[in-house]
Design a protein around this motif. Sequence first.
Motif, PDB file in Angstrom:
ATOM      1  N   ILE A 101       4.123   6.139  -2.420  1.00 53.77           N
ATOM      2  CA  ILE A 101       3.278   5.946  -1.238  1.00 53.77           C
ATOM      3  C   ILE A 101       3.035   7.268  -0.524  1.00 53.77           C
ATOM      4  N   ASP A 102       4.041   8.154  -0.511  1.00 53.68           N
ATOM      5  CA  ASP A 102       3.841   9.477   0.096  1.00 53.68           C
ATOM      6  C   ASP A 102       2.781  10.268  -0.662  1.00 53.68           C
ATOM      7  N   LEU A 103       2.806  10.152  -1.991  1.00 54.63           N
ATOM      8  CA  LEU A 103       1.828  10.871  -2.802  1.00 54.63           C
ATOM      9  C   LEU A 103       0.415  10.351  -2.580  1.00 54.63           C
ATOM     10  N   TYR A 104       0.331   9.056  -2.385  1.00 58.11           N
ATOM     11  CA  TYR A 104      -1.001   8.453  -2.206  1.00 58.11           C
ATOM     12  C   TYR A 104      -0.840   7.182  -1.387  1.00 58.11           C
ATOM     13  N   SER A 105      -1.039   7.325  -0.102  1.00 59.14           N
ATOM     14  CA  SER A 105      -0.811   6.198   0.810  1.00 59.14           C
ATOM     15  C   SER A 105      -1.792   5.060   0.579  1.00 59.14           C
ATOM     16  N   GLY A 106      -2.854   5.327  -0.199  1.00 59.69           N
ATOM     17  CA  GLY A 106      -3.814   4.275  -0.499  1.00 59.69           C
ATOM     18  C   GLY A 106      -3.488   3.502  -1.770  1.00 59.69           C
ATOM     19  N   TYR A 107      -2.327   3.791  -2.375  1.00 60.16           N
ATOM     20  CA  TYR A 107      -1.953   3.092  -3.609  1.00 60.16           C
ATOM     21  C   TYR A 107      -1.355   1.745  -3.240  1.00 60.16           C
ATOM     22  N   SER A 108      -2.223   0.732  -3.135  1.00 60.08           N
ATOM     23  CA  SER A 108      -1.812  -0.555  -2.570  1.00 60.08           C
ATOM     24  C   SER A 108      -0.764  -1.262  -3.411  1.00 60.08           C
ATOM     25  N   TYR A 109      -0.729  -1.028  -4.744  1.00 59.29           N
ATOM     26  CA  TYR A 109       0.218  -1.729  -5.591  1.00 59.29           C
ATOM     27  C   TYR A 109       1.658  -1.355  -5.258  1.00 59.29           C
TER      28      TYR A 109
END
Length: 710
Positions: free
Chosen positions: A422-430
């Motif tokens: 999530i830190d790497l990509y907060s838009g990664y909803s999975y």
Amino acid sequence: MKRLLVLISFLPFISLAQSSDQLMTRANEKAKHKAYNEAIADFSKVISLNNNNIKAYQYRGNAYTNINDYTSAISDFTKVLSAEPNNAEVYSYRANAYSNLKDYASAINDFNKAIDLGLKTADMYHYRANSKINSGDYAAAVEDFSKAIAISPNNPELYEYRGVAKANLKDNRGAIEDYTRSLKLNPNNADVYYYRANSKGTIADYTGAIADYDKTISMNPANAEAIFYRGNIKTNLHQYKEAMQDYKHALTLKPNMANGFYYMAKAAGNAEDNKDAIQNFSKAIATDPTNAELYLYRGISENKRSDTSAALSDYGKAISLSPKFARAYQNRGDLRISIKDYRSAKADGDSAVMYDTDHDGYAYVTRAKAKTALQDTAGALADYNTAIQMNSKNTEAYTSRGEVKAELADYTGALADLDEAIDLYSGYSYAYPARAKVKSKMGDRKGAIADFKKQLEFDPKNKEAQLRLGKELVADHQYAEALLFFNRVITPATKNGKFYIARGEVMCDMGDYKGAIAQFNRASLVDTNMRSLTYANIANAEIRLKKYDAAESDLEKAITKDQNNDDAYFYRANLKMIRKNYIGAVYDYISVLLINPDNIKTYAYRGLAESFIADTQAMRVDFYQAIKLSPKEPANYILRARAKMNLKDYNGALNDFDIAISLNPNNEEAWYYRGLAKIEQSDKSASADLTKALALTSTDAVDAVKRYSK
């Protein structure tokens, strides 16, 4: 005559000095006019005349630098420094040469010496910081950029590069501040808008990211990456058609952009988009029928439309055209995982790894998923580790590795991986539902609820997420909130029977058994697949109403309808417990876990049943497993405490009740049963516990208080 001989003996030296000086002057003049090769030739002649002419080595080193012959430059600068070890400038020259050869450790060492010898300029700190960035020491680079900024506070480049270093430290907010300062000093730098857009996208400031991408694209319309990443942001905002336009534009500018078609297909998030994508790929195939990539990406779109046979056919066609096409194997492997053809998926994963040329880790992720399904968790973890080593920003690898660790009850490790994803990509909803499930097992209900809500922000129509959020609210005893939530998401058009079952379960927990049974029946009316669950849940309501015969009948109907309904076996086991058929209960709990190993609450219930038949060894194993898998679930400690009461271990029971109450002070069962345990110990504080249970609306406590008061 003697004097004449002396004069003659000095003539060659005078001529040599004059020739050397003339050559030096001529060489410097050539270097000044950028005729570096000719200058080097003259400096070399000077050195051949006088091997100790240190300036000639220095100037030749500079000329070598200007023609990018850094190895020769380093050799000359080293010669100078052997004679002048305190020459700060030459250390800085050699440092830059080392840096251009990507020998950053040597470059940093020389920059250190130059600075220690007094060359404490903004440029020196800047250049040393660049080398530190290139060597991956971003924190030290930030320190050097800050020193350079203290000397030269109006240099926009320093803020720009410090922002880049901060972004690599995942301090995207700090990076945005630096990019903003840089742009105030130089508002015409398209690259800085691009960098700031990337950081804004990472912290989910999608509106700000798009504004910055728009700005950099207006300044540099050929920036394919900016157009492409703007498409990614639009995908996160579910603006699929707009995203498709950006992807197409980017691929027009840069046809070989990595994963370009993949993301374009991914943007086709709804059926109509995928239909258009398939049509476009088909047109392309008609003009280029041997292009394996086109079949691959059409297969991706077909897969998104759940056209499994068409997708498998296209993946196969792509592989037949290009037998070493790793991406085709990877995507076919992913599809085979989804249809539970795990061994074939594993074979595809092996091929994807064998032929992988992208080295982004995704081939290993696919194989790891297949290994996980085949219960090779050690092999799966090894593949995830490799994927992350290959690509430290592979969010899918972190997420999937976190899920495997959660299955192994390594919740701390699982949370670390999911946090990283999530830190790497907060838009990664999975990653949010995966983390929510781990938090739920750890007893962090509030954190789980927050993550399920976050998932729904990205994907508000996700039915599974809606159901999980509602069930998590129930687990946190937020019954009224859960009921409001289900009332909001269930509409007259809802045909998914699971939602009516879930709403009925909430009503049951709130004591509205009539309303609950109506919901269970409604589930069967809108969804015939729910009949078994309907009977099982009606039976559970009947158990609470103490209509045991009716419950038994309905449970038999539920199991007849679906032999794999683990809820039906669980409720039947509970009914057998009430009727003191403890061996029968144990067998039903065994059936639950054979059908659904993830129904982890069953371990504790089976442990309680085993305590009644004095199977203490099996009981200990079950409670150990229950607490290992869900260490902060109060029910596990309450059930173990009750089992200890059955075995007359009241002190042990009281300890477990204490733990349960510490985990959830509002659990009426913990107070009620602790009160009963204290009665057995003649502990006068039992009355206070029973009164507390009564205050928490425990119906069992009503009779207990009356009995105890007598």
